[in-house]
Design an enzyme around this catalytic site. Sequence first.
Site, PDB file in Angstrom:
ATOM      1  N   CYS A 176       0.953  -1.120   0.111  1.00 17.34           N
ATOM      2  CA  CYS A 176      -0.047   0.070  -0.106  1.00 17.34           C
ATOM      3  C   CYS A 176       0.770   1.029  -0.016  1.00 17.34           C
ATOM      4  O   CYS A 176       2.180   1.050  -0.175  1.00 17.34           O
ATOM      5  CB  CYS A 176      -1.055  -0.100   1.210  1.00 17.34           C
ATOM      6  SG  CYS A 176      -0.303  -0.242   2.886  1.00 17.34           S
ATOM      7  N   THR A 177       0.519   2.527   0.404  1.00 16.38           N
ATOM      8  CA  THR A 177       1.166   3.590   0.129  1.00 16.38           C
ATOM      9  C   THR A 177       2.257   3.666   1.082  1.00 16.38           C
ATOM     10  O   THR A 177       3.525   3.985   0.572  1.00 16.38           O
ATOM     11  CB  THR A 177       0.149   4.839   0.225  1.00 16.38           C
ATOM     12  OG1 THR A 177      -0.860   4.716  -0.579  1.00 16.38           O
ATOM     13  CG2 THR A 177       0.854   5.971  -0.072  1.00 16.38           C
TER      14      THR A 177
END
Length: 484
Positions: A345-346
């Site tokens: 994810c980020t």
Amino acid sequence: METLLQPELDVESCDAGRGPGGVPARGGGGGPRAHPGRRHRGPARKWAFALFIKSRQVSKSSNPELDEENIHWECCGQQFDKEVCIHKHVGNEHMSEVLQETEAIFKLLGQKKSKLTRKHDSTDNKIALSQHNKMKEEFDISTWLPDTSDINFDLASAAGEVLLYYSYCDIEEPQVICEWQKALCRQLHFTGKVRISKEGINGTVGGCKMATELYVQTMLSHPLFQSMSMEDFKRSAGGAHCFQDLRVGVFKEVVPMGVDPEKISYKDAGIHLTPEEFHRKLEVLSNNAQIRKDTILLDCRNFYESKIGSFQHCLAPNIRKFSYFPDYIDTNLDCFKGKQVLMYCTGGIRCERGSAYLRSKDVCKEVYQLKGGIHKYLEQFPSGFYRGKLFVFDNRYAISVNDDIISECRYCGAPWDEYKLCSTASCCQLVLSCLHCREKGLVACCAVCQEKGKASSETQSRPLRKEQCECTEKRVRIPVMLPH
């Protein structure tokens, strides 16, 4: 962070706490000094008593601005509508607990952090707690605040950056940490969002570089966050202008997955891979078709994030919120059976509990996650396997990491990756509309919003923004993963 935080809580909404840091002293927090004296024990007991009362307060409505007419207290299976009654109950039944909290507060009043400068005369940095006699006791939280006397925020505002970080840890008194974070961020002239819960803290804040550096040092000096390091703070060019305001609040989850943290804990997360280890696995994945059949490279982000940037050979669920992720896993559970799963994810935080949820299903061969997320991977491999832009949850919308454009204009299909907010005031969807189409007035997320935009411009009315528009309602909430 995926959602805007609730409005800031009143200083007086502080929950049960244990002192200036809101936490008991832990390893690395500095040695104790002499107790501050008997004169501090009385205020400490009043604070402990008031915080115990606050911890039993319940709202009768969803209105966050509580008053005396729409609150009550619940304790020991009883409901108390009058403040004097709950005070009497606590005094008769729970004084042993209050005295135990008093000793913890008294102990913390005698501690100090050598890396931070104590400020005794700042009334802005004190927690005010209402007592039953309507008097207020103030408790200084400046022990945990840095000295900013040498920072000229006006001159430094041009050179800024944005910090993205999280720390999963046990926070017994999140309300006290919330008040400390509010005071700290205001002192540093920050904007951004900070979520705090009993399972940890999650923040993305912007300010001048001197202020962000001091923020990192202050965080690392706090006893609760001794396990964090400089590497846990992801930095990017930006500043206070990247956010509309400052929002700090206490929540059930530090990232909204929609599953009780007591049922699915971050402590059961998958195996963490450094960017180097993750990159090596991607190299093998890229060169070996058989391994690709037995491996799922899973993007834990939302569709509008993966649309403008993603890893090659990834599976990007077409979901709009991370809270849809558990249902997505449940709906497509058969596709994960016997597979090696590489999650990302980020910044890494969604993978912590996302991987724990997937592991709880006990169907995968192994579950891994990228430590530090895409953000840290790109610091070491800017020309690696990630193509396109990195979506961020602030006014920038995205960070450029390479020249690849993997998305297109929704109207003409031309390569385009710059998001703009839908032009219709009642919608908050993001739109990929190229300059040529914008010149034609095609600036809405769908045909319905386009017509609504025309109508609103004719009437010059500005309705309140809603969470989603009609086109979003047509989206399949939990998409089914197609078989390989």
